[in-house]
Design a protein around this motif. Structure first.
Motif, PDB file in Angstrom:
ATOM      1  N   GLY A  91     -11.532  -2.927   9.181  1.00 32.81           N
ATOM      2  CA  GLY A  91     -12.283  -1.686   9.291  1.00 32.81           C
ATOM      3  C   GLY A  91     -12.350  -0.946   7.964  1.00 32.81           C
ATOM      4  O   GLY A  91     -11.765  -1.361   6.958  1.00 32.81           O
ATOM      5  N   ARG A  92     -13.052   0.191   7.964  1.00 35.16           N
ATOM      6  CA  ARG A  92     -13.200   0.972   6.743  1.00 35.16           C
ATOM      7  C   ARG A  92     -11.884   1.626   6.320  1.00 35.16           C
ATOM      8  O   ARG A  92     -11.662   1.894   5.147  1.00 35.16           O
ATOM      9  N   ALA A  93     -11.022   1.898   7.308  1.00 30.15           N
ATOM     10  CA  ALA A  93      -9.757   2.572   6.988  1.00 30.15           C
ATOM     11  C   ALA A  93      -8.904   1.695   6.067  1.00 30.15           C
ATOM     12  O   ALA A  93      -8.334   2.189   5.084  1.00 30.15           O
ATOM     13  N   LEU A  94      -8.831   0.393   6.374  1.00 28.89           N
ATOM     14  CA  LEU A  94      -8.041  -0.499   5.532  1.00 28.89           C
ATOM     15  C   LEU A  94      -8.652  -0.604   4.136  1.00 28.89           C
ATOM     16  O   LEU A  94      -7.940  -0.590   3.125  1.00 28.89           O
ATOM     17  N   ASP A  95      -9.973  -0.688   4.082  1.00 31.21           N
ATOM     18  CA  ASP A  95     -10.641  -0.758   2.783  1.00 31.21           C
ATOM     19  C   ASP A  95     -10.340   0.503   1.955  1.00 31.21           C
ATOM     20  O   ASP A  95     -10.055   0.417   0.761  1.00 31.21           O
ATOM     21  N   ALA A  96     -10.373   1.666   2.613  1.00 30.49           N
ATOM     22  CA  ALA A  96     -10.093   2.919   1.898  1.00 30.49           C
ATOM     23  C   ALA A  96      -8.640   2.968   1.430  1.00 30.49           C
ATOM     24  O   ALA A  96      -8.353   3.433   0.312  1.00 30.49           O
ATOM     25  N   LEU A  97      -7.708   2.467   2.272  1.00 26.26           N
ATOM     26  CA  LEU A  97      -6.286   2.477   1.883  1.00 26.26           C
ATOM     27  C   LEU A  97      -6.046   1.600   0.657  1.00 26.26           C
ATOM     28  O   LEU A  97      -5.311   1.990  -0.263  1.00 26.26           O
ATOM     29  N   VAL A  98      -6.672   0.422   0.648  1.00 27.92           N
ATOM     30  CA  VAL A  98      -6.488  -0.478  -0.501  1.00 27.92           C
ATOM     31  C   VAL A  98      -7.064   0.157  -1.766  1.00 27.92           C
ATOM     32  O   VAL A  98      -6.464   0.093  -2.848  1.00 27.92           O
ATOM     33  N   ARG A  99      -8.225   0.791  -1.653  1.00 28.55           N
ATOM     34  CA  ARG A  99      -8.819   1.431  -2.829  1.00 28.55           C
ATOM     35  C   ARG A  99      -7.938   2.576  -3.316  1.00 28.55           C
ATOM     36  O   ARG A  99      -7.767   2.789  -4.513  1.00 28.55           O
ATOM     37  N   LEU A 100      -7.354   3.334  -2.379  1.00 28.64           N
ATOM     38  CA  LEU A 100      -6.449   4.419  -2.783  1.00 28.64           C
ATOM     39  C   LEU A 100      -5.204   3.862  -3.472  1.00 28.64           C
ATOM     40  O   LEU A 100      -4.708   4.440  -4.446  1.00 28.64           O
ATOM     41  N   ILE A 131       0.839  -1.205   0.000  1.00 29.95           N
ATOM     42  CA  ILE A 131       0.000   0.000   0.000  1.00 29.95           C
ATOM     43  C   ILE A 131       0.870   1.250   0.000  1.00 29.95           C
ATOM     44  O   ILE A 131       0.616   2.216  -0.736  1.00 29.95           O
ATOM     45  N   LEU A 132       1.940   1.245   0.812  1.00 26.49           N
ATOM     46  CA  LEU A 132       2.819   2.416   0.879  1.00 26.49           C
ATOM     47  C   LEU A 132       3.504   2.668  -0.465  1.00 26.49           C
ATOM     48  O   LEU A 132       3.602   3.816  -0.923  1.00 26.49           O
ATOM     49  N   SER A 133       4.000   1.594  -1.112  1.00 27.55           N
ATOM     50  CA  SER A 133       4.692   1.777  -2.393  1.00 27.55           C
ATOM     51  C   SER A 133       3.761   2.334  -3.462  1.00 27.55           C
ATOM     52  O   SER A 133       4.204   3.022  -4.376  1.00 27.55           O
ATOM     53  N   ALA A 134       2.459   2.046  -3.353  1.00 29.50           N
ATOM     54  CA  ALA A 134       1.518   2.582  -4.337  1.00 29.50           C
ATOM     55  C   ALA A 134       1.083   3.998  -3.990  1.00 29.50           C
ATOM     56  O   ALA A 134       0.754   4.781  -4.896  1.00 29.50           O
ATOM     57  N   LEU A 135       1.070   4.339  -2.694  1.00 30.99           N
ATOM     58  CA  LEU A 135       0.595   5.666  -2.292  1.00 30.99           C
ATOM     59  C   LEU A 135       1.678   6.727  -2.304  1.00 30.99           C
ATOM     60  O   LEU A 135       1.389   7.909  -2.509  1.00 30.99           O
ATOM     61  N   VAL A 136       2.935   6.311  -2.062  1.00 36.30           N
ATOM     62  CA  VAL A 136       4.021   7.299  -1.952  1.00 36.30           C
ATOM     63  C   VAL A 136       4.137   8.200  -3.186  1.00 36.30           C
ATOM     64  O   VAL A 136       4.249   9.429  -3.054  1.00 36.30           O
ATOM     65  N   PRO A 137       4.098   7.648  -4.428  1.00 38.67           N
ATOM     66  CA  PRO A 137       4.210   8.553  -5.588  1.00 38.67           C
ATOM     67  C   PRO A 137       3.107   9.599  -5.636  1.00 38.67           C
ATOM     68  O   PRO A 137       3.365  10.756  -5.965  1.00 38.67           O
ATOM     69  N   LEU A 138       1.876   9.208  -5.289  1.00 38.75           N
ATOM     70  CA  LEU A 138       0.776  10.170  -5.319  1.00 38.75           C
ATOM     71  C   LEU A 138       0.981  11.260  -4.271  1.00 38.75           C
ATOM     72  O   LEU A 138       0.743  12.448  -4.541  1.00 38.75           O
TER      73      LEU A 138
END
Length: 573
Positions: free
Chosen positions: A388-397, A50-57
């Motif tokens: 929880g919803r937080a994990l679901d939101a992180l994966v979608r992001l 998740i971090l490797s996909a979010l860091v560039p954004l």
């Protein structure tokens, strides 16, 4: 003397053999302590994905928070006005033309019957196999002033001045529309098939004619699907780099590339990428809003029992010619032109370098497929557990990267890698002194694979998640009741059921990575050329014929997902 130094500094083979049992004993003693550490690290894999996909954004968006006044001043005066107008005009033109082509062709093949419909309904999907940049250089090579068409016209009629210039805004719009209309076609056709003929018959009972019923009833009901297809077209248009660079048409993606490699300005590239990312987020919101209005229903029975509207006589032949013309322009003629150029140049161009291009391409695509499918499997199992919803939101992001242009993601990966590289280099220098070894993280395959992960995680994740959702809890309970638990349950029950989904995900990632151009151009190690890079290099110097050989290989591999979509569409129909 060298031999003496080698004999003093490097243990002999006999000495290494003597030390090996001691090393194995030490490894066995350390193993109990390492196993818990590896287990803990394996639990962190989804978080690292998740971090490797979010860091560039996050890196790209940070440019909006910390703008540099001088860079913004230069961009606002010399770059943004031109690029904004070009991008907006391209976006509007491609959306309109691709929308008209995709919707009309979907309506004809789903609700009408005309000569050749059965083979045209799957042939219209084939342009998905040709990347837009391949279609672009084939069109320029064939239709430009020095191309075979205009040369023949001048030799036959004495002039070709009346042929519209392909190197124009209209030319780019036409090429991207022909490359991208299948997105609208597939979704709109699915919508028309779902409606069934009974909807049109009900409208006709209420007094509407056939065409009026199609315009007032069928088209509005399919509007959410058409809007979703147009959102995909808009995102692909914003992300395109290869086609617009071949046409020398300045958009955000080419401006980011020039800021990075021409001006060597990281801040300019980041700030242009941040603006482009806002456009993409707008397209995503449009897509989400259009999908929010969808209502899915099983209409397979309606579709199977309904009768298509028979287009007879001249009307039927006009429909057949229209669909055949689009198929010819978007797939048949470009492929024939590529094959002709390949036959002309293969004898002189096909040398040992090409096997290197093929090996690099296959190695990168296969490595990315393994890494991304493995990461997708870890994320899918993480979502299968209570969360929880937080994990679901992180994966979608984390899966939003597919909608972000490759140039933006490449810059977003390179910037933190350079910072990490500098930090590690300073640490090594402080630890080992001036003789510390030099490291270069940003020019390695690690950077390429991280960028691919951020871009194509959604491509691998969606099939794997769908496959895992089909394995119900009752199936798990049945396995547990038979004494199959833990890793044995995954290996003996889940993996055989997931085999098709994993294979589909791997094929889709492999093909997408093989066609990918901007990320490979920006992040690849020096001298590591692939087939897509070879096409870029040849088209940059106008060698259209020499770009045909690698393009044919990419198109042949691209036919695999097109065939999968055609097969899926057949089931739907």
């Amino acid at each position: 003397m060298n031999a003496a130094i080698q004999s003093e500094g490097v243990p002999s083979a006999r000495a290494q053999a003597r030390y090996r049992p001691g090393f194995l004993l030490a490894a066995l003693l350390c193993l109990p302590a390492l196993v818990p550490l590896l287990v803990i690290l394996s639990a962190l894999v989804p978080l690292l994905v998740i971090l490797s996909a979010l860091v560039p954004l996050l890196v790209i968006l940070s440019a909006l928070v910390t703008p540099e006044v001088e860079v913004w001043s230069h961009l606002s005066r010399h770059v943004l006005p031109h690029v904004l107008v070009n991008t907006a005009a391209l976006l509007a033109g491609v959306a309109i033309l691709a929308g008209v082509l995709g919707t009309t062709l979907a309506w004809l093949t789903a609700l009408c019957d005309f000569p050749g419909r059965r083979w045209l309904e799957w042939a219209l999907v084939l342009p998905l196999a040709i990347p837009a940049y391949v279609l672009a250089f084939v069109a320029i090579g064939f239709l430009d002033y020095a191309g075979p068409l205009q040369s023949w016209l001048r030799a036959t009629f004495g002039s070709s001045y009346w042929v519209p210039a392909i190197r124009s805004r209209g030319g780019v719009i036409l090429i991207l529309s022909l490359a991208l209309y299948p997105y609208v076609y597939l979704l709109a056709r699915s919508a028309f098939l779902t409606q069934g003929r009974h909807v049109l018959e009900a409208a006709q009972i209420l007094g509407y004619g056939r065409m009026r019923a199609a315009w007032r009833v069928a088209l509005p009901m399919a509007r959410p699907w058409i809007a979703a297809g147009l959102a995909l077209v808009c995102m692909e248009t914003l992300a395109d780099f290869g086609a617009v660079s071949i046409f020398n048409y300045d958009t955000f993606t080419t401006a980011i590339y020039r800021a990075w490699f021409g001006m060597f300005s990281v801040h300019a590239a980041l700030e242009l990428g941040a603006i482009l990312l806002l456009f993409v987020l707008g397209a995503l919101m449009l897509d989400r809003r259009s999908r929010g209005g969808m209502r899915f229903a099983s209409a397979r029975d309606l579709g199977q029992t309904s009768r298509r509207l028979k287009l007879s006589g001249a009307t039927g032949w006009v429909a057949a010619v229209y669909a055949s013309l689009v198929t010819a322009l978007a797939f048949a003629l470009p492929v024939l032109q590529l094959l002709w150029w390949t036959l002309k140049r293969a004898a002189s161009d096909l040398d040992s370098r090409y096997w290197g291009f093929v090996a690099n391409t296959v190695m990168l695509a296969a490595s990315a497929a393994v890494v991304i499918v493995g990461a997708s499997l870890a994320l899918a199992y993480l979502l299968r557990r209570p969360h929880g919803r937080a994990l679901d939101a992180l994966v979608r992001l984390a899966t939003l990267g597919y909608a972000v242009p490759g140039t933006v993601l490449a810059v977003g990966i390179i910037v933190p890698l350079v910072s990490l590289n500098n930090l590690l280099q300073k640490g090594l220098h402080a630890w080992l002194g001036p003789d510390s070894p030099s490291i270069l993280l940003q020019g390695t395959l690690l950077g390429v694979l991280l960028a691919y992960m951020a871009r194509f995680l959604a491509v691998g994740f969606n099939p794997v998640e769908s496959g895992l959702q089909r394995i119900t809890q009752s199936l798990d309970e049945a396995g547990i009741g038979m004494g199959v638990t833990g890793h044995a349950l995954v290996r003996r029950v889940h993996m055989p059921l997931l085999r098709t989904s994993l294979l589909s995900a791997a094929i889709l990632v492999f093909v997408d990575v093989m066609k990918e151009m901007p990320i490979t151009l920006i992040t690849r190690p020096f001298g590591w050329d692939t087939l897509a890079v070879r096409i870029f290099e040849m088209t940059a110097i106008g060698e259209w014929e020499r770009a045909a050989l690698p393009a044919v290989a990419i198109v042949l591999v691209g036919l695999i997902p097109a065939a999968m979509l055609t097969r899926g569409g057949g089931h739907v129909a």
